[in-house]
Design a protein around this motif. Structure first.
Motif, PDB file in Angstrom:
ATOM      1  N   ALA A  38       0.833  -1.206   0.000  1.00 21.00           N
ATOM      2  CA  ALA A  38       0.000   0.000   0.000  1.00 21.00           C
ATOM      3  C   ALA A  38       0.867   1.254   0.000  1.00 21.00           C
ATOM      4  CB  ALA A  38      -0.931  -0.010   1.208  1.00 21.00           C
ATOM      5  N   LEU A  39       1.923   1.254   0.830  1.00 16.98           N
ATOM      6  CA  LEU A  39       2.849   2.388   0.857  1.00 16.98           C
ATOM      7  C   LEU A  39       3.575   2.522  -0.476  1.00 16.98           C
ATOM      8  CD1 LEU A  39       4.450   2.129   4.422  1.00 16.98           C
ATOM      9  CD2 LEU A  39       2.990   3.956   3.560  1.00 16.98           C
ATOM     10  N   GLN A  40       3.913   1.387  -1.079  1.00 13.79           N
ATOM     11  CA  GLN A  40       4.607   1.389  -2.360  1.00 13.79           C
ATOM     12  C   GLN A  40       3.769   2.071  -3.436  1.00 13.79           C
ATOM     13  OE1 GLN A  40       5.349  -2.318  -4.902  1.00 13.79           O
ATOM     14  NE2 GLN A  40       7.237  -2.192  -3.719  1.00 13.79           N
ATOM     15  N   LYS A  41       2.474   1.719  -3.472  1.00 14.18           N
ATOM     16  CA  LYS A  41       1.574   2.336  -4.455  1.00 14.18           C
ATOM     17  C   LYS A  41       1.451   3.835  -4.216  1.00 14.18           C
ATOM     18  CE  LYS A  41      -1.198  -1.819  -5.308  1.00 14.18           C
ATOM     19  NZ  LYS A  41      -2.546  -2.445  -5.198  1.00 14.18           N
ATOM     20  N   LYS A  42       1.379   4.222  -2.946  1.00 16.15           N
ATOM     21  CA  LYS A  42       1.275   5.643  -2.631  1.00 16.15           C
ATOM     22  C   LYS A  42       2.534   6.391  -3.048  1.00 16.15           C
ATOM     23  CE  LYS A  42      -1.910   5.202   1.286  1.00 16.15           C
ATOM     24  NZ  LYS A  42      -2.098   5.410   2.745  1.00 16.15           N
ATOM     25  N   CYS A  43       3.703   5.776  -2.824  1.00 12.72           N
ATOM     26  CA  CYS A  43       4.964   6.417  -3.202  1.00 12.72           C
ATOM     27  C   CYS A  43       5.075   6.545  -4.722  1.00 12.72           C
ATOM     28  CB  CYS A  43       6.147   5.629  -2.649  1.00 12.72           C
ATOM     29  SG  CYS A  43       6.355   5.745  -0.866  1.00 12.72           S
ATOM     30  N   VAL A  44       4.701   5.476  -5.434  1.00 11.22           N
ATOM     31  CA  VAL A  44       4.742   5.532  -6.901  1.00 11.22           C
ATOM     32  C   VAL A  44       3.809   6.616  -7.420  1.00 11.22           C
ATOM     33  CG1 VAL A  44       4.205   4.260  -9.016  1.00 11.22           C
ATOM     34  CG2 VAL A  44       5.436   3.122  -7.167  1.00 11.22           C
ATOM     35  N   SER A  45       2.607   6.669  -6.843  1.00 11.93           N
ATOM     36  CA  SER A  45       1.659   7.699  -7.238  1.00 11.93           C
ATOM     37  C   SER A  45       2.185   9.087  -6.910  1.00 11.93           C
ATOM     38  CB  SER A  45       0.316   7.464  -6.538  1.00 11.93           C
ATOM     39  OG  SER A  45      -0.599   8.491  -6.835  1.00 11.93           O
ATOM     40  N   GLY A  46       2.831   9.223  -5.750  1.00  9.53           N
ATOM     41  CA  GLY A  46       3.390  10.519  -5.363  1.00  9.53           C
ATOM     42  C   GLY A  46       4.511  10.971  -6.280  1.00  9.53           C
ATOM     43  N   VAL A  47       5.392  10.046  -6.651  1.00 13.37           N
ATOM     44  CA  VAL A  47       6.487  10.386  -7.566  1.00 13.37           C
ATOM     45  C   VAL A  47       5.939  10.793  -8.929  1.00 13.37           C
ATOM     46  CG1 VAL A  47       8.447   9.443  -8.837  1.00 13.37           C
ATOM     47  CG2 VAL A  47       8.217   8.966  -6.405  1.00 13.37           C
ATOM     48  N   THR A  48       4.933  10.059  -9.418  1.00 13.36           N
ATOM     49  CA  THR A  48       4.309  10.403 -10.702  1.00 13.36           C
ATOM     50  C   THR A  48       3.674  11.790 -10.646  1.00 13.36           C
ATOM     51  OG1 THR A  48       3.850   8.054 -11.094  1.00 13.36           O
ATOM     52  CG2 THR A  48       2.650   9.654 -12.432  1.00 13.36           C
ATOM     53  N   HIS A  49       2.995  12.071  -9.533  1.00 11.42           N
ATOM     54  CA  HIS A  49       2.369  13.381  -9.360  1.00 11.42           C
ATOM     55  C   HIS A  49       3.420  14.488  -9.317  1.00 11.42           C
ATOM     56  CE1 HIS A  49      -0.421  16.440  -7.960  1.00 11.42           C
ATOM     57  NE2 HIS A  49       0.384  16.682  -6.942  1.00 11.42           N
ATOM     58  N   GLN A  50       4.518  14.240  -8.593  1.00  8.27           N
ATOM     59  CA  GLN A  50       5.585  15.234  -8.517  1.00  8.27           C
ATOM     60  C   GLN A  50       6.163  15.530  -9.901  1.00  8.27           C
ATOM     61  OE1 GLN A  50       7.679  16.755  -5.868  1.00  8.27           O
ATOM     62  NE2 GLN A  50       5.862  16.555  -4.571  1.00  8.27           N
ATOM     63  N   LYS A  51       6.400  14.478 -10.697  1.00  8.05           N
ATOM     64  CA  LYS A  51       6.958  14.674 -12.038  1.00  8.05           C
ATOM     65  C   LYS A  51       5.994  15.446 -12.936  1.00  8.05           C
ATOM     66  CE  LYS A  51      10.253  10.888 -12.362  1.00  8.05           C
ATOM     67  NZ  LYS A  51      10.701   9.717 -13.150  1.00  8.05           N
ATOM     68  N   TYR A  52       4.719  15.139 -12.803  1.00  9.65           N
ATOM     69  CA  TYR A  52       3.718  15.871 -13.599  1.00  9.65           C
ATOM     70  C   TYR A  52       3.717  17.353 -13.231  1.00  9.65           C
ATOM     71  CZ  TYR A  52      -0.832  17.646 -15.044  1.00  9.65           C
ATOM     72  OH  TYR A  52      -1.832  18.411 -15.568  1.00  9.65           O
ATOM     73  N   GLY A  93      14.665  10.744  -8.608  1.00 10.15           N
ATOM     74  CA  GLY A  93      15.390   9.623  -9.195  1.00 10.15           C
ATOM     75  C   GLY A  93      15.906   8.662  -8.143  1.00 10.15           C
ATOM     76  N   GLN A  94      16.383   9.188  -7.023  1.00 12.65           N
ATOM     77  CA  GLN A  94      16.834   8.327  -5.928  1.00 12.65           C
ATOM     78  C   GLN A  94      15.665   7.557  -5.322  1.00 12.65           C
ATOM     79  OE1 GLN A  94      19.067  10.534  -3.021  1.00 12.65           O
ATOM     80  NE2 GLN A  94      20.978  10.320  -4.171  1.00 12.65           N
ATOM     81  N   MET A  95      14.522   8.191  -5.210  1.00  9.12           N
ATOM     82  CA  MET A  95      13.349   7.482  -4.685  1.00  9.12           C
ATOM     83  C   MET A  95      12.944   6.338  -5.605  1.00  9.12           C
ATOM     84  SD  MET A  95      10.866  10.509  -3.287  1.00  9.12           S
ATOM     85  CE  MET A  95      11.387  11.624  -1.982  1.00  9.12           C
ATOM     86  N   GLN A  96      13.029   6.546  -6.894  1.00  8.85           N
ATOM     87  CA  GLN A  96      12.592   5.524  -7.849  1.00  8.85           C
ATOM     88  C   GLN A  96      13.495   4.302  -7.858  1.00  8.85           C
ATOM     89  OE1 GLN A  96      12.127   7.892 -11.541  1.00  8.85           O
ATOM     90  NE2 GLN A  96      10.039   7.128 -11.549  1.00  8.85           N
ATOM     91  N   GLU A  97      14.703   4.433  -7.335  1.00 10.92           N
ATOM     92  CA  GLU A  97      15.615   3.293  -7.316  1.00 10.92           C
ATOM     93  C   GLU A  97      15.073   2.141  -6.476  1.00 10.92           C
ATOM     94  OE1 GLU A  97      19.409   4.603  -6.074  1.00 10.92           O
ATOM     95  OE2 GLU A  97      19.812   5.806  -7.864  1.00 10.92           O
ATOM     96  N   VAL A  98      14.249   2.434  -5.481  1.00 10.80           N
ATOM     97  CA  VAL A  98      13.698   1.388  -4.618  1.00 10.80           C
ATOM     98  C   VAL A  98      12.190   1.245  -4.812  1.00 10.80           C
ATOM     99  CG1 VAL A  98      15.509   1.492  -2.864  1.00 10.80           C
ATOM    100  CG2 VAL A  98      13.587   3.077  -2.730  1.00 10.80           C
ATOM    101  N   LEU A  99      11.685   1.738  -5.947  1.00 12.01           N
ATOM    102  CA  LEU A  99      10.270   1.592  -6.274  1.00 12.01           C
ATOM    103  C   LEU A  99      10.133   0.823  -7.586  1.00 12.01           C
ATOM    104  CD1 LEU A  99       8.937   5.191  -5.490  1.00 12.01           C
ATOM    105  CD2 LEU A  99       8.541   3.118  -4.144  1.00 12.01           C
ATOM    106  N   PRO A 100       9.057   0.047  -7.742  1.00 10.11           N
ATOM    107  CA  PRO A 100       8.873  -0.694  -9.000  1.00 10.11           C
ATOM    108  C   PRO A 100       8.625   0.252 -10.170  1.00 10.11           C
ATOM    109  CG  PRO A 100       6.918  -0.874  -7.620  1.00 10.11           C
ATOM    110  CD  PRO A 100       7.964  -0.207  -6.785  1.00 10.11           C
ATOM    111  N   ARG A 101       9.141  -0.144 -11.347  1.00 10.95           N
ATOM    112  CA  ARG A 101       8.959   0.652 -12.555  1.00 10.95           C
ATOM    113  C   ARG A 101       8.246  -0.183 -13.609  1.00 10.95           C
ATOM    114  NH1 ARG A 101      14.789   3.678 -13.570  1.00 10.95           N
ATOM    115  NH2 ARG A 101      15.078   4.533 -11.464  1.00 10.95           N
TER     116      ARG A 101
END
Length: 428
Positions: A38-52, A93-101
């Motif tokens: 659940a935290l992983q999905k939130k982090c992925v969503s947060g990173v995507t939102h930040q990039k947008y 970019g550092q956050m994405q290193e430990v998140l699924p792509r």
């Protein structure tokens, strides 16, 4: 018999207790895993939102820069935002290193919509090392078979070599796609080179035996031997370069040995380039030989196809490698590379610049402070508050990063990188 039965009953009772403990631990694991996902999905969503949102800000900033009647103070704010965007991009970019792509189209087309991310750092590095060993072993095997068959001249072994080429490059493209998902960097021509080489192997595999094939066979076998030697040379040389640069903090752990010459292989330039260019010229010579065979033998479709493919490989390799050298010279002399996520040592504090701007143009400073106070950002309002956290307010900016002194380890890294830059300038 009774003693054995007694041991069985006793072991089963002990095993039941252990299973009870295991069941409790597994239940805890499942609950933790669900929370983690659940935290992983939130982090992925947060990173995507930040990039947008970063993309939107960049677009608006470009409109401000190209607009009319832009004041010096406004350009100063745009410059500060550009620096913040650079730092935030590195942090994401550092956050994405430990998140699924998400896998690329090529990988999804072969494996389906399967998660190929390796989140454990040690397993990720081990997979990269297995990729390196795979390249080395297959090339050595192919080189040995080509040398033996150059003298034996068996058609069956020829077909085995061609099949090995197709299998090797197909497998290589799949493994590289997985490595790219997990942070490795291989782009542009060198990735396309492997796809073209796979097609070359497939055309060679279906080329029927005949006078034209026999006229080209020995030359191609010697070319395969040289390619195996060149791959081994690149593997040994690039492994040493990557180890040295990773120690200096200039390359990532997931960087791999790849074909050709690259900017990070600058030291030892005179050693590898002659061997590379000789291999590229051999590809062009293969294209020329096949072109001549079109007019001296009954030409099947394989001959012109292979001639074009070898020409593409040779020209692409020469152009790409040649472009690397002036690009590296220009990059070393004109560009400042930001190697750290915390870039505060390279930039002035926004707070100090705004204080100086406020003194020169109080009206503009009040306008900026008013915008930050009206924003929804707690850090933005805090950065302009004179009354809150007065002991360290100058070290807080609206980006959420501290501008206080770096840790000692980062200072040491910076000194090493500066020494490395001085060494590069001396070499040039």
């Amino acid at each position: 018999m009774q003693d054995k039965l007694e041991v069985c009953i006793k072991d089963w009772a002990e095993l039941a207790d252990e299973y009870k403990e295991l069941e409790s631990r597994h239940k805890e694991y499942r609950e933790t895993l669900d929370k983690c996902l659940a935290l992983q999905k939130k982090c992925v969503s947060g990173v995507t939102h930040q990039k947008y949102r970063l993309g939107v800000i960049k677009k608006l900033m470009s409109e401000v820069e190209t607009g009319n009647n832009v004041t010096k103070e406004e350009m100063g704010e745009v410059g500060d935002l550009n620096k913040d965007l650079l730092r935030r991009t590195a942090q994401l970019g550092q956050m994405q290193e430990v998140l699924p792509r998400q896998s690329g189209r090529y990988l999804r087309g072969i494996l389906g919509n399967v998660d190929c991310s390796i989140l454990d750092k040690n397993e990720k590095y081990q997979y990269k090392e297995q990729y390196e060993q795979f390249k080395l072993i297959v090339n050595l095997i192919g080189g040995i078979i080509a040398i033996v068959n150059y003298f034996l001249n068996y058609r069956v072994i020829d077909l085995i070599i061609m099949f090995l080429i197709v299998w090797y490059y197909c497998t290589l493209t799949i493994r590289e796609s997985i490595l790219i998902v997990n942070g490795s960097r291989i782009k542009g021509w060198w990735r396309a080179h492997h796809f073209v080489s796979c097609v070359v192997g497939g055309v060679l595999l279906v080329w029927q035996d005949g006078p034209a094939y026999r006229a080209f066979r020995d030359q191609h076998m010697m070319f395969n031997v040289y390619v195996a030697f060149l791959q081994y040379l690149q593997y040994v040389y690039q492994k040493g370069c990557l180890y040295r640069l990773r120690s200096l903090g200039e390359r990532q752990d997931m960087d791999i040995t790849i074909d050709g010459f690259h900017s990070w292989m600058w030291k030892g330039l005179s050693f590898l380039l002659p061997f590379l260019y000789l291999g590229y010229l051999m590809e062009l010579y293969n294209a020329y030989t096949l072109y001549q065979l079109m007019y001296t033998h009954d030409a099947t479709w394989q001959i012109p196809t292979l001639s074009i493919l070898f020409l593409v490989l040779g020209v692409g390799n020469i152009v790409t490698t040649s472009m690397t050298i002036p690009a590296k010279l220009w990059d070393s002399q004109n560009n400042l590379k930001y190697r750290f996520t915390r870039l505060d040592k390279y930039f002035w504090s926004h707070r100090r610049r705004r204080d100086s701007v406020s003194q020169a143009n109080p009206k503009f400073g009040e306008k900026v402070h008013s915008i930050l106070k009206r924003s929804n950002s707690t850090l933005g309002r805090l950065s302009v508050s004179r009354d809150s956290v007065s002991t360290h307010i100058e070290d807080i900016d609206e980006t959420g990063s501290q501008t206080s002194d770096e840790q000692e380890t980062e200072t040491v890294q910076e000194m090493v990188v500066e020494d490395r830059e001085e060494e590069t300038k001396k070499e040039l």
